[in-house]
Design a protein around this motif. Structure first.
Motif, PDB file in Angstrom:
ATOM      1  N   MET A  98       0.560  -1.230   0.062  1.00 17.56           N
ATOM      2  CA  MET A  98       0.327  -0.240  -0.129  1.00 17.56           C
ATOM      3  C   MET A  98       0.729   1.145  -0.038  1.00 17.56           C
ATOM      4  O   MET A  98       0.966   2.162  -0.657  1.00 17.56           O
ATOM      5  N   GLY A  99       2.120   1.547   0.903  1.00 14.58           N
ATOM      6  CA  GLY A  99       2.570   2.436   0.974  1.00 14.58           C
ATOM      7  C   GLY A  99       4.219   2.407   1.446  1.00 14.58           C
ATOM      8  O   GLY A  99       3.860   1.343   2.272  1.00 14.58           O
ATOM      9  N   TYR A 100       4.629   3.126   1.296  1.00 20.24           N
ATOM     10  CA  TYR A 100       6.658   2.930   1.907  1.00 20.24           C
ATOM     11  C   TYR A 100       6.416   3.992   2.493  1.00 20.24           C
ATOM     12  O   TYR A 100       6.955   5.160   2.758  1.00 20.24           O
ATOM     13  N   ARG A 101       6.721   3.624   4.269  1.00 21.59           N
ATOM     14  CA  ARG A 101       6.667   4.634   4.823  1.00 21.59           C
ATOM     15  C   ARG A 101       8.512   4.549   5.311  1.00 21.59           C
ATOM     16  O   ARG A 101       9.661   3.972   5.400  1.00 21.59           O
ATOM     17  N   LEU A 102       8.555   6.858   5.188  1.00 24.17           N
ATOM     18  CA  LEU A 102      10.234   6.585   5.473  1.00 24.17           C
ATOM     19  C   LEU A 102       9.947   7.304   6.631  1.00 24.17           C
ATOM     20  O   LEU A 102       9.618   7.835   6.775  1.00 24.17           O
ATOM     21  N   GLN A 103      11.467   6.949   7.120  1.00 24.38           N
ATOM     22  CA  GLN A 103      12.563   7.574   8.580  1.00 24.38           C
ATOM     23  C   GLN A 103      13.227   8.512   7.995  1.00 24.38           C
ATOM     24  O   GLN A 103      14.191   8.031   7.380  1.00 24.38           O
TER      25      GLN A 103
ATOM     26  N   PHE B 155       0.194   6.242  -8.686  1.00 28.57           N
ATOM     27  CA  PHE B 155       1.504   5.505  -7.769  1.00 28.57           C
ATOM     28  C   PHE B 155       2.657   6.148  -7.717  1.00 28.57           C
ATOM     29  O   PHE B 155       3.426   7.066  -8.626  1.00 28.57           O
ATOM     30  N   GLY B 156       3.293   6.714  -6.476  1.00 22.75           N
ATOM     31  CA  GLY B 156       4.514   6.856  -6.438  1.00 22.75           C
ATOM     32  C   GLY B 156       4.492   8.817  -5.761  1.00 22.75           C
ATOM     33  O   GLY B 156       5.467   8.835  -5.542  1.00 22.75           O
TER      34      GLY B 156
ATOM     35  N   ILE C  34       4.845   9.301   3.082  1.00 16.18           N
ATOM     36  CA  ILE C  34       4.995   7.922   2.521  1.00 16.18           C
ATOM     37  C   ILE C  34       4.832   8.078   0.974  1.00 16.18           C
ATOM     38  O   ILE C  34       4.120   8.940   0.540  1.00 16.18           O
ATOM     39  N   ILE C  35       5.314   7.417   0.216  1.00 14.19           N
ATOM     40  CA  ILE C  35       5.473   7.085  -0.763  1.00 14.19           C
ATOM     41  C   ILE C  35       4.605   6.022  -1.344  1.00 14.19           C
ATOM     42  O   ILE C  35       4.510   4.908  -1.018  1.00 14.19           O
TER      43      ILE C  35
ATOM     44  N   GLN D 147      12.100   0.999  -8.564  1.00 12.00           N
ATOM     45  CA  GLN D 147      13.609   1.186  -7.685  1.00 12.00           C
ATOM     46  C   GLN D 147      13.133   0.894  -6.168  1.00 12.00           C
ATOM     47  O   GLN D 147      13.451   0.733  -5.579  1.00 12.00           O
ATOM     48  N   VAL D 148      11.621   2.027  -5.580  1.00 10.52           N
ATOM     49  CA  VAL D 148      11.440   2.071  -4.883  1.00 10.52           C
ATOM     50  C   VAL D 148      10.641   0.689  -4.149  1.00 10.52           C
ATOM     51  O   VAL D 148      11.430   0.330  -3.447  1.00 10.52           O
TER      52      VAL D 148
END
Length: 332
Positions: free
Chosen positions: A221-226, A245-246, A257-258, A282-283
């Motif tokens: 669903m999403g990539y959370r970033l720190q 998307f993205g 969040i991506i 790549q993500v």
């Protein structure tokens, strides 16, 4: 014409290019996380880009082919093997009745894509064979693979002539431009969003100059970033709007969040930027703990990269045309 699942792997689900046209009904697009690898696997197996592939995450399944087939793998390097013998990614391969496809140690990436010539015999739901895990529909019974599942195929290769076909494939020289292959970039390319002016100039500078780490709380669903918190000039209530998307959303906690393949259909969080489509794959190949860096590009540059990618796939399809004809002739 089937494949039997001996072991399902960590998360293996069928995906295609997505379920488009239903976001207004609250239905996510879903589809392959790495559309580039998905398309490449299909091209190498003699399929159209929209044909479903098996998206394999980190720990691959163990599959027994109950019929001869032509298969191809693309994306993450997960040490694939047939009957214990290592096989390469990015090549069409003949697999015989009773052969076992397995995977071993991850070498690079997070997701590999398995295409079989002719495709998997799965019922389309709203025009797509993609699995939406959250909704429980699409793909194979709306879920990830399980031990004992039987995967039906739409076509198969005849038993006779496999050795000759395998030699032909082995002798093929395939040139893969870097833009369609599995590659790692140090910096991902971003475009500004229509919400970018809502953020402080320092937040945009931080996004473009500071590394962010992929959080363990990241999935389809999403990539959370720190990393450093990103902030707006002042709090604002935004109307919900379609998501893409993205897109990089920033909720109230300031952690971006991506949005990925199974993203919600609409969202009201402000979007500070969008990852260029050329770099979203790549993500998708990133793992929790991996570091992402970003730089800004123009819309014209992003569009130019999209054109280059499409041209590269068109050249690849042309190069593989004779092979595709051969497979169509051999398939039953």
């Amino acid at each position: 014409m089937t494949i039997t699942v001996i072991k399902p792997g960590m998360l293996s689900s069928f995906q295609d290019m997505g379920r488009h046209g239903a976001q207004h009904l609250g239905i996510p697009v879903s589809g392959a996380m790495d559309t580039r690898a998905h398309r490449l696997a299909n091209a190498l197996a003699g399929n159209a880009a929209q044909e479903a592939t098996l998206e394999i995450t980190l720990t691959g399944p163990v599959l027994r082919f109950e019929t001869p087939a032509c298969m191809a793998l693309a994306g993450a390097l997960l040490s694939p093997a047939i009957n214990g013998e290592p096989i390469p990614n990015n090549r069409p391969l003949i697999i015989r009745k009773g052969d076992i496809l397995s995977f071993g140690v991850r070498q690079a990436g997070a997701r590999a894509y398995l295409a079989v010539h002719g495709g998997y015999d799965l019922p389309p739901v709203m025009g797509s064979r993609s699995t939406f895990l959250g909704g429980g529909f699409g793909g194979l019974h709306g879920r990830a693979l399980r031990k004992g599942d039987v995967i039906p195929l739409l076509s198969a290769l005849p038993e006779g002539g496999l050795d000759s076909l395998a030699r032909t494939l082995n002798d093929m020289r395939i040139y893969l431009p870097a833009i369609v292959g599995f590659a790692s970039r140090e910096t991902l390319r971003l475009l500004r969003s229509h919400h970018t002016p809502l953020f402080t100039e320092q937040s945009l500078k931080t996004l473009l100059s500071t590394p962010f780490r992929i959080s363990p709380h990241s999935e389809r669903m999403g990539y959370r970033l720190q990393g450093p918190r990103l902030s707006m000039h002042e709090p604002a209530q935004l109307l919900s709007e379609p998501t893409s998307f993205g897109s990089i959303q920033v909720p109230a906690d300031g952690n971006p969040i991506i949005l990925m393949a199974d993203r919600q259909s609409t969202g009201g969080y402000p979007k500070i930027a969008h990852v260029a489509a050329i770099d979203v794959p790549q993500v998708a190949q990133g793992l929790p703990g991996d570091t992402l860096r970003f730089r800004e590009i123009s819309l014209e540059e992003a569009q130019s990269e999209d054109v280059r990618r499409e041209q590269a796939f068109a050249r690849l399809d042309q190069e593989l045309g004779g092979f595709h004809d051969l497979l169509r002739t051999a398939t039953t």
